[in-house]
Design an enzyme around this catalytic site. Structure first.
Site, PDB file in Angstrom:
ATOM      1  N   LYS A  14      23.148 -17.821 -30.342  1.00  0.00           N
ATOM      2  CA  LYS A  14      23.553 -17.671 -31.744  1.00  0.00           C
ATOM      3  C   LYS A  14      22.465 -18.149 -32.699  1.00  0.00           C
ATOM      4  O   LYS A  14      22.167 -17.474 -33.674  1.00  0.00           O
ATOM      5  CB  LYS A  14      24.863 -18.438 -32.006  1.00  0.00           C
ATOM      6  CG  LYS A  14      26.051 -17.929 -31.242  1.00  0.00           C
ATOM      7  CD  LYS A  14      27.316 -18.709 -31.545  1.00  0.00           C
ATOM      8  CE  LYS A  14      27.245 -20.180 -31.227  1.00  0.00           C
ATOM      9  NZ  LYS A  14      27.187 -20.526 -29.799  1.00  0.00           N
ATOM     10  N   ARG A  89      35.773 -21.935 -34.979  1.00  0.00           N
ATOM     11  CA  ARG A  89      35.937 -22.166 -33.542  1.00  0.00           C
ATOM     12  C   ARG A  89      37.387 -22.186 -33.103  1.00  0.00           C
ATOM     13  O   ARG A  89      37.656 -22.262 -31.913  1.00  0.00           O
ATOM     14  CB  ARG A  89      35.267 -23.478 -33.151  1.00  0.00           C
ATOM     15  CG  ARG A  89      33.772 -23.395 -33.328  1.00  0.00           C
ATOM     16  CD  ARG A  89      33.080 -24.612 -32.825  1.00  0.00           C
ATOM     17  NE  ARG A  89      31.651 -24.463 -33.071  1.00  0.00           N
ATOM     18  CZ  ARG A  89      30.736 -25.188 -32.498  1.00  0.00           C
ATOM     19  NH1 ARG A  89      31.073 -26.121 -31.645  1.00  0.00           N
ATOM     20  NH2 ARG A  89      29.472 -25.000 -32.773  1.00  0.00           N
ATOM     21  N   ARG A 128      17.248 -25.896 -23.014  1.00  0.00           N
ATOM     22  CA  ARG A 128      17.196 -26.330 -24.416  1.00  0.00           C
ATOM     23  C   ARG A 128      17.205 -27.855 -24.492  1.00  0.00           C
ATOM     24  O   ARG A 128      16.537 -28.447 -25.334  1.00  0.00           O
ATOM     25  CB  ARG A 128      18.391 -25.733 -25.166  1.00  0.00           C
ATOM     26  CG  ARG A 128      18.436 -26.069 -26.636  1.00  0.00           C
ATOM     27  CD  ARG A 128      19.546 -25.335 -27.329  1.00  0.00           C
ATOM     28  NE  ARG A 128      20.849 -25.869 -26.971  1.00  0.00           N
ATOM     29  CZ  ARG A 128      22.014 -25.307 -27.296  1.00  0.00           C
ATOM     30  NH1 ARG A 128      22.040 -24.183 -27.969  1.00  0.00           N
ATOM     31  NH2 ARG A 128      23.149 -25.860 -26.949  1.00  0.00           N
ATOM     32  N   ARG A 134      19.158 -33.285 -28.007  1.00  0.00           N
ATOM     33  CA  ARG A 134      20.609 -33.379 -28.168  1.00  0.00           C
ATOM     34  C   ARG A 134      21.240 -33.911 -26.883  1.00  0.00           C
ATOM     35  O   ARG A 134      21.053 -33.350 -25.807  1.00  0.00           O
ATOM     36  CB  ARG A 134      21.198 -32.013 -28.514  1.00  0.00           C
ATOM     37  CG  ARG A 134      20.822 -31.530 -29.895  1.00  0.00           C
ATOM     38  CD  ARG A 134      21.268 -30.131 -30.180  1.00  0.00           C
ATOM     39  NE  ARG A 134      22.664 -29.902 -29.879  1.00  0.00           N
ATOM     40  CZ  ARG A 134      23.274 -28.736 -30.029  1.00  0.00           C
ATOM     41  NH1 ARG A 134      22.595 -27.692 -30.474  1.00  0.00           N
ATOM     42  NH2 ARG A 134      24.541 -28.606 -29.732  1.00  0.00           N
ATOM     43  N   ARG A 146      31.876 -28.559 -22.807  1.00  0.00           N
ATOM     44  CA  ARG A 146      31.674 -27.695 -23.982  1.00  0.00           C
ATOM     45  C   ARG A 146      32.028 -26.240 -23.665  1.00  0.00           C
ATOM     46  O   ARG A 146      32.671 -25.565 -24.474  1.00  0.00           O
ATOM     47  CB  ARG A 146      30.229 -27.794 -24.472  1.00  0.00           C
ATOM     48  CG  ARG A 146      29.933 -29.134 -25.117  1.00  0.00           C
ATOM     49  CD  ARG A 146      28.468 -29.324 -25.408  1.00  0.00           C
ATOM     50  NE  ARG A 146      28.027 -28.356 -26.395  1.00  0.00           N
ATOM     51  CZ  ARG A 146      26.765 -27.943 -26.499  1.00  0.00           C
ATOM     52  NH1 ARG A 146      25.849 -28.378 -25.671  1.00  0.00           N
ATOM     53  NH2 ARG A 146      26.430 -27.083 -27.425  1.00  0.00           N
TER      54      ARG A 146
END
Length: 190
Positions: A14, A89, A128, A134, A146
């Site tokens: 995204k 969401r 990532r 993160r 998640r």
């Protein structure tokens, strides 16, 4: 005004596609993740509250999210529209967003859902995590949580927009530019 919901699980691409869409269509990026990270970086009360939920891989409460979205829309002038990246969401958030936009004489043009297999998602998030810094990108259990939260709580949002005839699914695996071209074809049809 063009208002697009870019949808998909964590790691679907995204963020990557949002950047390209913003440049092409001159849209304002509205990512609740970015809003939360800004508050986290500033150490605000909202940032601390968001951190608690994000560290657990859980969703931040709707009233907090909607308030932040409203503030962003109010403080954005002269935009061709918004790209909602990873938001809404939940169905409750989608309904609240529809009401918020209606108050501003706006609406969602369409939802574009990036469809990516779970194993590909996990690999993308792990990669990532090597550079993002993160916490939720670096822990295997948080990654699983998640994705499971997405499957359990977020998929119904696609059904909500499908009911409004605003949902289009795009295969999210392959060359970035090929995926982008497929997304643009959908947007150009609005």
């Amino acid at each position: 005004m063009l208002n697009i919901v870019l949808f998909g699980p964590p790691g679907a691409g995204k963020g990557t596609q949002s950047e390209k869409l913003i440049a092409k269509y001159k849209l304002t990026h509205l990512s609740t993740g970015d809003l939360f990270r800004a508050h986290l970086g500033q150490g605000t009360d909202l940032g601390q509250l968001a951190r608690k939920y994000m560290d657990e891989g859980r969703l931040v409460p709707d009233e907090v999210v909607i308030g932040m979205v409203d503030d962003k829309i109010k403080n954005t002038q002269d935009s061709n529209g918004f790209i909602f990246d990873g938001f809404p969401r939940t169905v409750a958030q989608a309904r609240a967003l529809d009401l918020l936009l209606e108050e501003k004489n706006m609406s969602i043009s369409g939802m574009i859902a990036l469809d990516v297999p779970e194993e590909v998602l996990k690999e993308r998030i792990r990669e990532r995590g090597k550079t993002s810094g993160r916490v939720d990108d670096q822990d295997e259990e948080k990654i699983k949580t998640r994705i499971q939260v997405y499957l359990d709580e977020t998929i119904p949002v696609a059904t909500y927009y499908k009911g409004q005839e605003k949902l289009t699914k795009i295969h999210g695996v392959g060359a970035i530019d090929e995926i982008f071209a497929n997304i643009c074809e959908v947007i150009d049809s609005y």
